[in-house]
Enzyme design. Structure first.
Site, PDB file in Angstrom:
ATOM      1  NE  ARG A   1       0.373   1.082  -0.998  1.00 52.42           N
ATOM      2  CZ  ARG A   1      -0.323   0.051  -0.286  1.00 52.42           C
ATOM      3  NH1 ARG A   1      -1.328  -0.347  -0.777  1.00 52.42           N
ATOM      4  NH2 ARG A   1       0.165  -0.310   0.790  1.00 52.42           N
TER       5      ARG A   1
ATOM      6  NE  ARG B   1      -9.196  -8.095   5.188  1.00 54.55           N
ATOM      7  CZ  ARG B   1      -7.922  -8.545   4.816  1.00 54.55           C
ATOM      8  NH1 ARG B   1      -8.083  -9.902   4.350  1.00 54.55           N
ATOM      9  NH2 ARG B   1      -7.021  -7.906   4.414  1.00 54.55           N
TER      10      ARG B   1
ATOM     11  CG  ASN C   1      -6.629  -7.457   0.867  1.00 53.25           C
ATOM     12  OD1 ASN C   1      -6.545  -8.355  -0.124  1.00 53.25           O
ATOM     13  ND2 ASN C   1      -5.484  -7.641   1.770  1.00 53.25           N
ATOM     14  CG  ASP C   2      -8.163  -1.463   1.225  1.00 48.44           C
ATOM     15  OD1 ASP C   2      -8.779  -2.105   2.160  1.00 48.44           O
ATOM     16  OD2 ASP C   2      -7.293  -0.546   1.347  1.00 48.44           O
TER      17      ASP C   2
ATOM     18  NE  ARG D   1       1.563  -4.048   1.780  1.00 49.07           N
ATOM     19  CZ  ARG D   1       1.788  -5.417   1.431  1.00 49.07           C
ATOM     20  NH1 ARG D   1       2.869  -5.765   1.526  1.00 49.07           N
ATOM     21  NH2 ARG D   1       0.623  -6.161   1.041  1.00 49.07           N
TER      22      ARG D   1
ATOM     23  CB  CYS E   1      -0.608  -5.644  -5.581  1.00 51.18           C
ATOM     24  SG  CYS E   1      -1.648  -4.365  -5.169  1.00 51.18           S
TER      25      CYS E   1
ATOM     26  CD  GLU F   1      -6.467   1.246  -2.522  1.00 54.06           C
ATOM     27  OE1 GLU F   1      -6.311   0.372  -1.721  1.00 54.06           O
ATOM     28  OE2 GLU F   1      -5.727   2.070  -2.517  1.00 54.06           O
TER      29      GLU F   1
ATOM     30  CG  HIS G   1      29.550 -26.291  16.508  1.00 52.04           C
ATOM     31  ND1 HIS G   1      30.281 -26.332  15.590  1.00 52.04           N
ATOM     32  CD2 HIS G   1      30.582 -25.765  17.569  1.00 52.04           C
ATOM     33  CE1 HIS G   1      31.591 -25.678  15.855  1.00 52.04           C
ATOM     34  NE2 HIS G   1      31.694 -25.660  17.064  1.00 52.04           N
TER      35      HIS G   1
END
Lengths: 570, 97
Positions: free
Chosen positions: A333, A465, A454-455, A297, A502, A431, A187
């Site tokens: 993708r 990284r 990122n890539d 993804r 993305c 990428e 509750h």
């Protein structure tokens, strides 16, 4: 300083003073209320009508904001005069004092209810205990301790909260709730969440560690571990105040901007898209707040079982996501496996340089069975929405040609089997620097593209990284990355082909103005960034953004660029 | 004595709120009313919320209502129609049958 842990059932962070709330604990037996049976019965009826009044008042307060809770209290009120209950109590009154009679019967029914199979009915057992406590308190002449009217803002610290305690809670003054018992669906948890009050339950013995009025920090920001801090110095308190302020701001953004379209002050529409990593209901719940999916993804389908997903399994998942977004574009993708995403059942050989090895589209080419199955599922699902199929890790034009051949094969095969195939688009994920530099040619060959920053950043700077020794070379604001992003945007805008971002940069508010200035009109991100990025877009001008981008492109280092962007944001 | 059987329709069964409404209506009749699982001895006073909750009549349960008294037929018919309407529209239920 001390720290106590518990279950964070309602998220948030708050700094405040403790209000120790000790619920009334009934003392049953040993008290002589009345000798004569008639007097006992009269006494019992007085107690019941007093309890009815309390419940009516409480329900009245809740009626507008929480009709559900009010209804529960009114049902409790109805229980008080239940014919069967009353009959049993009146019968017991011939040999027992009122408190014993009440306690015996209410406990009996609480026990009966708690043994029922139906979970919802089992919880009703709490109502009997709740009523029992209320009646016994009234018997003893105790006042209703009123959590519905606190004198000042406070964090309520208690052993447990009964439904009637939580139902009447003073929303304005209750900063947080800490209790020694209670789970995710108790509750207290439910009401704390519906009121938006941060709460940590199941904090062992917390009532004996804290004293009334003491200043504490209730940190229920983490989804798994709630923390209560005491005895903090001013510096630490200040840090938590800042965190609390940031959290409050985020909440406000969410409320204000989530449902809006992202349009700059000078009228440029920016599409805000979602990155999906599982297509779970939680992710899909945001469908109405996004202009589509910038990156769906599909790896999770390959990760969760010891074998590759079947065509039907994939078809079902893709269709569900497509339907959730209605006609909005969903960029699917194809499998991005290899590199850091390994799969035991594929028994891939260990590679010296997995990120430069057989991954993503390359792996799809070397496992045509898997690729073909995925493409069949995607093409069949096309009829359920607006699917854009995207290939990861494209490095050259031959990759595009080859991927298209695979699609054509799946397409022809499905047609031959009598399936109908709705429209779909084919695109590339940018990428790898080689294809980024060929953007002009690429734009002629694909329907759309999306940049995985990122890539792309990792391949441009040749830095992993995840490796702490070289992580500083991986710079999200590297001037070279900016140059490349600008070139890609120019090429695709010139060709009139849709282009999105993305990678992480897409959801990074610091980069929003820069990206719009570079010519991007589609940003894709995780759900947590949606509201914040929408807010940023709504508060900037595309003309100014262009100047910001031009200035940034002339700077020498990532630090200079980041400093400049932070300065612009103020 | 008058009796009828019917199937519990609403998804949550006779939970707190539908049961409360049901009992409130049952209490407006003068007859003695019993509700139970059809074909079993599992039955109780239909005017008691406690009994109703204890019976835990969930969706798809076949319930039997019997009443004995001056308004037995009306009582059973009213309560059965209440169940058949699935408690969806509690507001329009007859409160003074």
């Amino acid at each position: 300083m001390a720290c106590y842990h518990g279950n964070p059932v309602s998220r948030g962070i708050v700094i405040g003073n403790v209000l120790l709330y000790k619920p009334y604990t009934p003392q049953v037996g040993g008290r002589q209320y009345a000798d004569a049976i008639v007097e006992r019965k009269t006494f019992y009826h007085t107690v019941v009508s007093a309890a009815q009044q309390e419940l009516e008042q409480l329900a009245g307060k809740l009626q507008t904001d929480f009709p559900d809770k009010a209804a529960i209290l009114m049902a409790q009120r109805a229980l008080l005069t239940d014919v069967v209950l009353e009959e049993e109590i009146l019968y017991l009154l011939s040999r027992e004092q009122p408190d014993v009679a009440i306690d015996t019967v209410y406990r009996k029914y609480a026990a009966t209810m708690s043994e029922l199979e139906d979970e919802l009915l089992r919880e009703r057992s709490m109502d009997f205990l709740d009523l029992n406590t209320r009646l016994l308190r009234i018997c003893e002449g105790g006042r209703n301790v009123d959590l519905s009217r606190l004198e000042s803002p406070a964090i309520i610290v208690t052993t447990d909260l009964l439904p009637s305690d939580t139902a009447g809670l003073d929303r304005k003054h209750t900063l947080g709730i800490l209790a020694e018992t209670g789970g995710e669906n108790s509750h207290s948890a439910i009401i704390a969440r519906s009121y938006g009050i941060p709460a940590i339950l199941n904090v062992e013995n917390i009532t004996s560690f804290l004293s009334d009025g003491e200043q504490i920090v209730l940190d229920a920001l983490d989804a798994k571990r709630g923390c209560v801090y005491t005895g903090l110095d001013e510096t630490a308190l200040d840090a938590y105040r800042r965190t609390a302020a940031q959290y409050a701001e985020r909440l406000e953004q969410t409320r204000n901007y989530l449902g809006r379209d992202a349009i700059t002050k000078d009228g440029t529409r920016v599409e805000i898209l979602l990155n999906l990593s599982s297509g779970s209901n939680e992710e899909l719940a945001y469908a109405e707040y996004a202009d589509g999916v910038g990156l769906f993804r599909t790896e999770f389908l390959y990760m969760h079982a010891g074998k590759p997903p079947s065509e039907e399994e994939q078809y079902a998942v893709y269709s569900r996501v497509l339907r959730a977004f209605g006609g909005k574009p969903v960029i699917l993708r194809t499998m991005d496996i290899g590199g850091d995403k390994e799969l035991p059942y594929l028994s891939l050989p260990t590679e010296q340089n997995p990120f430069l090895g057989n991954r993503a589209l390359r792996l799809s080419f070397s496992r045509p069975d898997l690729f073909h199955t995925q493409l069949r599922a995607a093409l069949r699902a096309a009829k359920n929405g607006n699917i854009w199929i995207m290939f990861p890790m494209v490095t050259c034009m031959e990759d595009i040609d080859r991927a298209k051949q695979f699609v054509q094969k799946a397409h022809d095969e499905l047609l031959k089997q009598g399936q109908t195939i709705a429209c779909y688009k084919l695109g590339a994920m940018i990428e790898v620097p080689s294809i980024a530099l060929l953007s002009t040619q690429l734009a002629q060959e694909v329907d759309f593209a999306s940049i995985g920053t990122n890539d792309l950043c990792q391949y441009l700077t040749a830095a992993d990284r995840m490796n702490p020794d070289v992580a500083r070379y991986y710079q999200s604001y590297h001037p070279a990355l900016l140059q490349v992003l600008g070139q890609i945007a120019d090429a695709f805008n010139a060709a009139g082909k849709p282009l999105g971002i993305c990678g992480e940069l897409g959801g990074d508010q610091k980069a929003t103005e820069l990206l719009i200035g570079l010519g991007f009109r589609k940003l894709s991100m995780g759900v947590e960034a949606l509201a914040a990025v929408k807010r940023t877009v709504c508060n900037l001008e595309s003309k100014t953004a262009q100047r910001v981008a031009q200035t940034a492109l002339r700077l020498r280092t990532a630090d200079e660029i980041l400093d400049y962007l932070l300065m612009k944001r103020g | 004595m008058y009796s009828k059987t019917t199937t519990i329709r609403n998804k949550t069964g006779l939970h707190m709120r539908p049961a409360t409404e049901f009992v409130a209506v049952a209490n407006q009749f003068r007859s003695q009313i019993q509700i139970g699982r059809a074909g079993t001895d599992d039955a109780g006073n239909a005017k008691s919320l406690v009994m109703l909750l204890k019976l835990a009549l969930t969706q798809d349960t076949l319930a039997e209502l019997r009443a004995e008294g001056p308004d037995e037929q009306e009582a059973v018919d009213t309560l059965v129609s209440m169940i058949d309407n699935g408690f969806d529209d509690i507001g329009s239920m007859p409160h003074n049958p």
